[in-house]
Design a protein around this motif. Structure first.
Motif, PDB file in Angstrom:
ATOM      1  N   MET A   1       0.846  -1.196   0.000  1.00 50.09           N
ATOM      2  CA  MET A   1       0.000   0.000   0.000  1.00 50.09           C
ATOM      3  C   MET A   1       0.885   1.250   0.000  1.00 50.09           C
ATOM      4  N   GLN A   3       1.207   5.322   0.580  1.00 46.03           N
ATOM      5  CA  GLN A   3       0.593   6.482   1.228  1.00 46.03           C
ATOM      6  C   GLN A   3       0.853   7.693   0.330  1.00 46.03           C
ATOM      7  N   THR A   9      -4.563   6.749   0.254  1.00 48.15           N
ATOM      8  CA  THR A   9      -3.654   5.633  -0.012  1.00 48.15           C
ATOM      9  C   THR A   9      -4.011   4.969  -1.339  1.00 48.15           C
ATOM     10  N   ASP A  11      -3.768   1.149  -3.242  1.00 42.66           N
ATOM     11  CA  ASP A  11      -3.546  -0.281  -3.024  1.00 42.66           C
ATOM     12  C   ASP A  11      -3.914  -1.012  -4.313  1.00 42.66           C
ATOM     13  N   ARG A  12      -3.601  -2.308  -4.368  1.00 42.67           N
ATOM     14  CA  ARG A  12      -3.951  -3.121  -5.537  1.00 42.67           C
ATOM     15  C   ARG A  12      -4.701  -4.357  -5.109  1.00 42.67           C
ATOM     16  N   GLU A  13      -5.726  -4.694  -5.863  1.00 45.52           N
ATOM     17  CA  GLU A  13      -6.430  -5.977  -5.751  1.00 45.52           C
ATOM     18  C   GLU A  13      -6.338  -6.613  -7.126  1.00 45.52           C
TER      19      GLU A  13
END
Length: 694
Positions: A1, A3, A9, A11-13
């Motif tokens: 993640m 900042q 923030t 993030d990746r899925e």
């Protein structure tokens, strides 16, 4: 993640980038949020994301702009630039919405290609309540999704709509049941489908079918203006919102944005929005009591007692039944009790927002009685009996014997001394004033009056209860008339004197109505009834009201007062006979008749109010100048676009107001023309009444 900023923030899925905003308490669009979003979209695209989900942490989606930044030096990217980064992203952007998407928050969501929302979500563009319009494309994008009529309604009222309504109108693309995790999962699934099905990057700005329906339809806009004319009288922002929606219907998107920007600039730099933004914070400040800490323990209110089932008592009881608190209502006899409860039922049944089931549920919470002993299990008892000190004291002496230890005993008095009332009890620390305004089930203001010995716990409980029953509570110390009625008395005195000098009731009322007040003093007296407190057997014809009552005029109730009233429409017409009666009476009392200008009417009615407000602050009756304004906006209809009497005086200029008060004081008698030392001091030192705090 990663900042990206203090509040954003990345993030990746899998292949989907998730940008999360965490800027408590409401994820406002502060500069660091905008910076984080701009960087987040850029980095997500550079990192090869196939889609982007925008979601917020905490209890809500973006709830709007950061109002504290208004008027400050800009930092970070503009909201417009941030929106462009989102709208022009080369991959699908899905806004995942929970809580509320309001103002700038909804305007951001409108720049996503798709919108997924929890079924509990709310949506709105409430900028009109701050004297503004949505200035980040909302006026141009919203009509393209929900249509012109719906956009007009939402933007000029500021009302919120629920997720089901938003789905039906086309504002969102999918509604999700469950919690925040369910929303996140649904948004990720939607993103995956968008990629798999090669769904288009649907820009709201490019949609035309819904605005095309209103293109060139001048009558649609004329009719809408007519429907809101009475409610929005005097306000600029509703009309400017309408103009923006007209632009959305009739102009290309970019030209409509220019109209929006020009009108927004005019509003945000104008006096009305400055007043309304000031009032927004003033209302919130009223809850802060310097000598009552936030952690003060509250009395647990499980049952409320109300003494009196008349207009006030019934209305007071409704406030508590509305939030599910059982109420015991006591009247002197069964006939009065049944009549009062019948009026309460009719009030509920006439309410468009109350279902038949809710009527029965709320009425079931009301228990009628003719025995004060039934107050024994109440945690709070509010008396709403006639305004007579001896009667009040006898009532409180009885309640002192009946109420359980720790119960709060409150008076609904609008004028009388709470300390003297409390002296009739053995527990003055439990006595407080809770002055509801009529009709008590409708009016927003609650004046809370602390006695010299009222405990901090009782004060804190009364203030918290006010919020719970959806009132705006303002704390006052004891003085005749407290904050609101003490100031009102000064206006009434000068209005009565002005008609003796040559002004007419119609002129006085018109000047104050044009200023923005809902009605003038003479129309108000006719509405209330001229014979309230008047007795034929003791009348001596010593006032204008006396001679009107003696001639059979009672006000609206019999169609004849200061005005005559149409029996069907209640429309008021100035009565030459009344003007002649006033002139004859004035001459008999030695008043020289002359022409009175509208400006003099305005100054003589309002400047004594300002002066009295300053005296109230100087005496410590009100905590802060803004509290005086909150009382007058909510209890007496002072136009919020003028901020309140203290704010308005500062906008006129205290030196000018002081000079005028001195000028009038030299030729007119009355304590209300004796200049407040505080106002004189502030005018000399460059201070302001609305910022004064004890």
């Amino acid at each position: 993640m990663a900042q990206l900023s203090e509040s954003v923030t990345l993030d990746r899925e899998g292949d989907v980038a998730v940008i999360t905003i965490d800027n408590p308490p409401v994820n406002a669009l502060s500069w660091h949020v905008r910076q984080g979003l701009a960087d987040g979209f850029a980095q997500a695209v550079e990192g090869g994301a196939s889609a982007i989900v925008l979601i917020c942490a905490g209890r809500t989606f973006i709830a709007g702009a950061d109002i504290s930044e208004f008027g400050q030096k800009p930092q970070g990217p503009s909201l417009h630039d941030t929106q462009l980064a989102m709208e022009n992203a080369p991959v699908p952007v899905i806004a995942a919405i929970h809580g509320t998407a309001l103002g700038g928050g909804l305007e951001v969501a409108l720049c996503a290609h798709y919108r997924v929302a929890l079924d509990s979500s709310k949506f709105g563009l409430p900028e009109v309540n701050l004297g503004l319009l949505p200035g980040a494309g909302g006026t141009q994008r919203l009509p393209r999704l929900v249509g012109v009529p719906k956009a007009l309604d939402m933007m000029t009222s500021g009302r919120h709509i629920g997720a089901a309504e938003a789905l039906g109108d086309g504002l969102i693309d999918e509604m999700v049941e469950g919690d925040h995790d369910a929303l996140r999962n649904a948004a990720l699934a939607f993103a995956a489908r968008a990629v798999a099905n090669n769904m288009p990057l649907a820009k709201v700005r490019d949609r035309d079918e819904k605005v095309a329906e209103a293109r060139g339809n001048e009558q649609l806009f004329a009719d809408f203006r007519a429907t809101i004319a009475r409610k929005t009288r005097g306000f600029l922002a509703p009309e400017y919102n309408v103009r923006c929606v007209e632009a959305a219907a009739n102009l290309p998107f970019d030209e409509g944005l220019q109209v929006e920007a020009e009108l927004f600039r005019e509003l945000v730099t104008g006096s009305q929005s400055a007043a309304q933004r000031y009032y927004f914070f003033a209302e919130r400040a009223a809850n802060k009591i310097p000598d009552v800490p936030k952690d003060t323990p509250l009395v647990d209110i499980q049952r409320v007692g109300v003494l009196g089932a008349g207009t006030m008592g019934g209305g007071i009881a409704m406030n508590f039944a509305n939030i599910g608190i059982p109420v015991t209502i006591v009247e002197r006899d069964l006939e009065s009790l049944d009549r009062g409860l019948g009026v309460v039922r009719k009030n509920y049944e006439r309410s468009r927002s109350t279902t038949a089931e809710q009527v029965e549920q709320r009425m079931s919470l009301l228990t009628g009685s003719t025995d004060k002993a039934d107050f024994a299990d109440c945690d709070l008892v509010i008396e709403a009996v006639f305004e007579d000190m001896e009667l009040k004291k006898s009532v409180f002496a009885e309640l002192d014997q009946i109420c359980k230890p720790g119960a709060i005993m409150a008076s609904n008095t609008s004028f009388l001394d709470i300390d003297e009332i409390a002296s009739a009890t053995s527990r003055p620390e439990s006595v407080i004033g809770m002055h509801f305004f009529s009709p008590a089930n409708v009016m927003k203001l609650l004046e809370v009056i602390r006695g010299e010995q009222t405990s901090a716990s009782v004060i804190a409980t009364a203030m918290a209860l006010g919020k719970q029953i959806k009132k705006v509570a303002v704390l006052s110390r004891v003085c005749p008339g407290f904050i609101g009625n003490r100031i009102l008395a000064q206006r009434r005195f000068e209005a009565d004197r002005l008609i003796l000098e040559g002004a007419t009731p119609e002129q006085v009322d018109r000047v104050l109505y044009d200023f923005g007040l809902p009605m003038g003093p003479f129309a108000m007296m006719d509405l209330a009834g001229l014979d309230i407190g008047w007795k034929a057997e003791t009348s001596k014809g010593s006032t204008v009201r006396d001679i009107l009552c003696e001639s059979g005029r009672r006000g609206q109730k019999n169609g004849r007062g200061y005005y005559t009233y149409d029996p069907e429409t209640r429309a008021a017409t100035p009565d030459p006979e009344v003007v002649a009666m006033i002139r004859e009476f004035a001459i008999s009392k030695g008043y020289e008749q002359r022409e009175v200008t509208d400006q003099e009417v305005l100054e003589r009615c309002l400047y004594p109010m300002i002066n009295e407000g300053a005296k109230i602050l100087d005496e410590g009756v009100a905590i802060r100048g803004s509290d005086v304004d909150v009382v007058w906006v909510n209890g007496y209809g002072w136009p919020v676009y003028r901020g309140g009497p203290m704010f308005w005086a500062d906008s006129v200029g205290l030196p000018e107001v002081v000079a005028k008060i001195r000028e009038y004081g030299e030729r007119l008698d009355g304590d209300h023309w004796e200049l407040s030392p505080l106002m004189e001091k502030l005018a000399t030192e460059g201070g302001q009444l609305h910022q004064f705090s004890n």
